[in-house]
Design a protein around this motif. Structure first.
Motif, mmCIF file in Angstrom:
data_model
loop_
_atom_site.group_PDB
_atom_site.id
_atom_site.type_symbol
_atom_site.label_atom_id
_atom_site.label_comp_id
_atom_site.label_asym_id
_atom_site.label_seq_id
_atom_site.Cartn_x
_atom_site.Cartn_y
_atom_site.Cartn_z
ATOM 1 N N GLY A 51 27.522 44.222 63.967
ATOM 2 C CA GLY A 51 27.342 45.522 63.328
ATOM 3 C C GLY A 51 28.519 45.882 62.440
ATOM 4 O O GLY A 51 29.564 45.242 62.486
ATOM 5 N N GLY A 52 28.328 46.913 61.620
ATOM 6 C CA GLY A 52 29.429 47.481 60.851
ATOM 7 C C GLY A 52 29.528 47.006 59.419
ATOM 8 O O GLY A 52 30.343 47.518 58.648
ATOM 9 N N TYR A 53 28.700 46.031 59.051
ATOM 10 C CA TYR A 53 28.738 45.551 57.667
ATOM 11 C C TYR A 53 27.415 44.888 57.329
ATOM 12 O O TYR A 53 26.611 44.560 58.205
ATOM 13 N N ASP A 54 27.228 44.703 56.043
ATOM 14 C CA ASP A 54 26.003 44.100 55.541
ATOM 15 C C ASP A 54 26.417 43.014 54.547
ATOM 16 O O ASP A 54 27.072 43.322 53.552
ATOM 17 N N VAL A 55 26.064 41.765 54.832
ATOM 18 C CA VAL A 55 26.492 40.676 53.939
ATOM 19 C C VAL A 55 25.632 40.666 52.676
ATOM 20 O O VAL A 55 24.410 40.836 52.732
ATOM 21 N N GLU A 56 26.293 40.467 51.540
ATOM 22 C CA GLU A 56 25.571 40.306 50.271
ATOM 23 C C GLU A 56 25.468 38.828 49.869
ATOM 24 O O GLU A 56 24.459 38.407 49.330
ATOM 25 N N HIS A 57 26.539 38.077 50.100
ATOM 26 C CA HIS A 57 26.563 36.707 49.573
ATOM 27 C C HIS A 57 27.429 35.793 50.439
ATOM 28 O O HIS A 57 28.481 36.211 50.919
ATOM 29 N N TYR A 58 26.954 34.570 50.629
ATOM 30 C CA TYR A 58 27.751 33.525 51.280
ATOM 31 C C TYR A 58 28.054 32.450 50.240
ATOM 32 O O TYR A 58 27.136 31.937 49.586
ATOM 33 N N ALA A 81 31.000 47.295 53.982
ATOM 34 C CA ALA A 81 31.184 47.970 55.273
ATOM 35 C C ALA A 81 30.181 49.120 55.389
ATOM 36 O O ALA A 81 30.020 49.914 54.460
ATOM 37 N N THR A 82 29.483 49.188 56.516
ATOM 38 C CA THR A 82 28.510 50.267 56.729
ATOM 39 C C THR A 82 29.079 51.334 57.667
ATOM 40 O O THR A 82 28.381 52.245 58.075
ATOM 41 N N GLN A 83 30.362 51.184 57.994
ATOM 42 C CA GLN A 83 31.098 52.193 58.773
ATOM 43 C C GLN A 83 32.574 51.921 58.496
ATOM 44 O O GLN A 83 32.914 50.853 58.005
ATOM 45 N N PRO A 84 33.455 52.870 58.806
ATOM 46 C CA PRO A 84 34.883 52.559 58.677
ATOM 47 C C PRO A 84 35.227 51.493 59.716
ATOM 48 O O PRO A 84 34.986 51.678 60.895
ATOM 49 N N LEU A 85 35.743 50.344 59.247
ATOM 50 C CA LEU A 85 35.905 49.187 60.131
ATOM 51 C C LEU A 85 37.368 48.873 60.416
ATOM 52 O O LEU A 85 38.151 48.642 59.494
ATOM 53 N N SER A 86 37.727 48.813 61.681
ATOM 54 C CA SER A 86 39.060 48.330 62.050
ATOM 55 C C SER A 86 39.021 46.821 62.252
ATOM 56 O O SER A 86 39.965 46.104 61.971
ATOM 57 N N ARG A 87 37.887 46.331 62.778
ATOM 58 C CA ARG A 87 37.692 44.897 62.923
ATOM 59 C C ARG A 87 36.189 44.638 63.003
ATOM 60 O O ARG A 87 35.394 45.567 63.161
ATOM 61 N N GLY A 127 31.408 51.758 53.002
ATOM 62 C CA GLY A 127 30.912 51.602 51.637
ATOM 63 C C GLY A 127 31.726 50.640 50.791
ATOM 64 O O GLY A 127 31.328 50.312 49.679
ATOM 65 N N SER A 128 32.876 50.188 51.299
ATOM 66 C CA SER A 128 33.692 49.282 50.483
ATOM 67 C C SER A 128 33.195 47.849 50.601
ATOM 68 O O SER A 128 32.691 47.426 51.637
ATOM 69 N N ARG A 129 33.339 47.125 49.496
ATOM 70 C CA ARG A 129 32.937 45.714 49.461
ATOM 71 C C ARG A 129 34.163 44.865 49.749
ATOM 72 O O ARG A 129 35.248 45.154 49.234
ATOM 73 N N PHE A 130 34.006 43.855 50.597
ATOM 74 C CA PHE A 130 35.145 42.997 50.918
ATOM 75 C C PHE A 130 34.678 41.560 51.058
ATOM 76 O O PHE A 130 33.492 41.295 51.265
ATOM 77 N N THR A 131 35.614 40.635 50.885
ATOM 78 C CA THR A 131 35.292 39.213 51.027
ATOM 79 C C THR A 131 36.164 38.602 52.122
ATOM 80 O O THR A 131 37.383 38.743 52.108
ATOM 81 N N VAL A 132 35.501 37.982 53.080
ATOM 82 C CA VAL A 132 36.188 37.292 54.170
ATOM 83 C C VAL A 132 36.198 35.810 53.849
ATOM 84 O O VAL A 132 35.135 35.222 53.637
ATOM 85 N N ALA A 133 37.366 35.222 53.826
ATOM 86 C CA ALA A 133 37.468 33.771 53.628
ATOM 87 C C ALA A 133 37.813 33.128 54.963
ATOM 88 O O ALA A 133 38.730 33.575 55.648
#
Ligand code: ARG
Ligand code: ZN
Length: 469
Positions: A51-58, A81-87, A127-133
């Protein structure tokens, strides 16, 4: 640099050190940043998804060496992020994670069973977009896949096959592993030169260096993670064009051009066209299919734009077009329109089975009405089609009783309204998801009559329903 500015980084270091000591990060301290949920809460697949995020692209780059069964992977997962995320968590089964970054900054990570827990240096605003590598390596594992059997990442004699339902992706890349979170994909696979590396979508440029070849694939339509596949080995790959789009079929090199597998897959384009007449335009930008011979693949799977067919369907020595019809029907029902929760899997299997009935009639076999009557006579009505329970996800109540329900709808609303309902469903929900309630609501709207009684009896009733009109 003013004096006060010089003090602040020092202070931050102290706070971060204190946070580490008490076992939580600085981002847990302030604001309303909080951890994402550990799964999506689908009781059919506990632990799957997050939970807590929605993936757009892999964006995936994997290197696989069949001789050692070692995979080296790099994944860049772009999400909102679909909520404020600490982790937050990603699903990743086994494999060793060597580095994780979020938006270019090193992130803390902990790999706990099938969960990769990522703590970014700073909280992520809603609401922020982020990329996890993620960089990872190791020997990928199989996944039991409950009643379906062999799935996950299967190391074969000449390569590997990654597939499985209701999940398989976490065996080879970090993923939000649930169909409720669809995303687009760029997949690049490096294998020893001479081997093929097949995956989903449109083939890209192939390049070779140092005795290794990189195959590239792009899936531009959102895809549920269980519909990803990777097939590596000695295959005869044919890349052509059908209806202006790439069509990629592959059969193991050991099978001849006249093998039942090759003959069956060769009709992929024609069968997709037949289905499009009933279901609306083919939903993806490429076509295809891959036959495999590994006996652990005791099924076929509608992997997006390129189903995988296990050897069992061709054991008679004759072509099997019914299974091609079934898997291609899933491209509309299951893939383009995916389930939101697995309790609704009849929306996939009932329609794919019904497509087989349409094909049999079209081929001059039994009429759809006759197949319906034959099936109606032998159905055990004590087993529900809707919410059959995880052990019965692939049971006859989902497949056969599901198809009976589809035909009961047709008899109730008539042919014109019935096919209008199917086409409205595939058009309105294209590239998305849907539930049984969504389908009933649409059928009532397009069909112009109340249908909850019909669906209640055919999907969930425990006694034999009366055949409409
Ligand atoms: N979605 C797959 C299909 O129907 C699942 C296959 C299940 N097969 C089985 N023997 N249980 O195409
Ligand atoms: Zn199916």
């Amino acid at each position: 640099w003013s004096t006060s500015a010089r003090v602040r980084p020092g202070l931050a270091v102290v706070i971060a050190a204190a946070a580490l000591l008490i076992g939580c990060s600085a981002t847990d301290q302030g604001g309303d940043f909080r951890p994402g949920a550990l799964d999506v809460g689908d009781p059919y697949v506990p632990g799957a998804g997050n939970g807590g995020y929605d993936v757009e692209h892999y964006r995936l780059a994997v290197d696989y060496d069949p001789a050692s069964d070692r995979l080296l992977g790099q994944a860049a997962v772009t999400a909102v992020a679909t909520q404020p995320l600490s982790r937050f968590n990603l699903d990743l089964q086994g494999l060793e994670v060597t580095a994780v970054g979020v938006d270019g900054d090193r992130a803390r990570h902990r790999h706990d069973g099938d969960e990769l827990v990522v703590t970014p240096a700073r909280g992520l605003a809603e609401g922020s977009r982020f990329t996890v590598a993620v960089e990872y390596a190791g020997r990928p594992g199989t996944r039991p896949n409950g009643p379906l059997g062999g799935g996950g990442f299967l190391h074969t004699e000449d390569g590997a096959i990654a597939l499985g339902q209701p999940y398989s992706a976490a065996a080879w890349f970090p993923v939000n592993d649930h169909p409720s979170d669809k995303a687009t994909y760029d997949i690049e696979v490096t294998v020893p030169a001479g081997l093929a590396a097949l995956s989903n979508g449109v083939p890209g440029e192939r390049s070779s260096a140092g005795g290794r070849t990189t195959w590239r694939w792009a899936q531009r339509a959102p895809m549920a993670s269980y519909l990803t596949t990777l097939v590596i080995g000695a295959y005869r790959v044919e890349i052509g064009t059908h209806a202006g789009k790439p069509i990629v079929t592959a059969v193991p090199e050991q099978l001849s051009e006249s093998s039942p597998e090759a003959v069956s897959l060769a009709r992929t384009g024609e069968i997709a066209d037949f289905l499009a007449e009933h279901f609306g335009p083919y939903p993806f930008d490429s076509y295809g299919g891959v036959a495999v011979v590994d006996p652990r693949v005791g099924y076929a799977l509608e992997t997006q734009s390129r189903p995988v067919y296990g050897p069992g369907f061709f054991r008679s020595g004759r072509p099997n077009f019914g299974v091609v019809v079934h898997e291609l029907a899933h491209q509309w029902f299951g893939d383009s329109v995916a389930v939101t929760r697995w309790r609704d899997i009849w929306l996939n299997e009932g329609f794919a089975t019904y497509a087989e009935w349409l094909w049999e009639e079209h081929q001059g076999g039994r009429s759809v009405q006759r197949i319906f009557e034959d099936q109606y006579a032998v159905t055990d009505w004590s087993l529900p089609t809707l919410d059959p329970g995880p052990d019965q996800m692939f049971g006859t109540a989902v497949y056969q009783r599901g198809a009976l329900t589809v035909h009961a709808l047709r008899r109730t609303v008539g042919d014109d309204a019935f096919f209008a309902i199917l086409r409205a469903w595939t058009a309105e929900r294209r590239d998305g998801n849907g539930t049984t309630d969504d389908f009933i609501e649409l059928a009532e709207r397009v069909g112009g009559e109340q249908l909850d009684g019909l669906f209640g009896a055919w999907l969930s009733g425990t006694t034999r329903p009366v055949i409409p009109e």
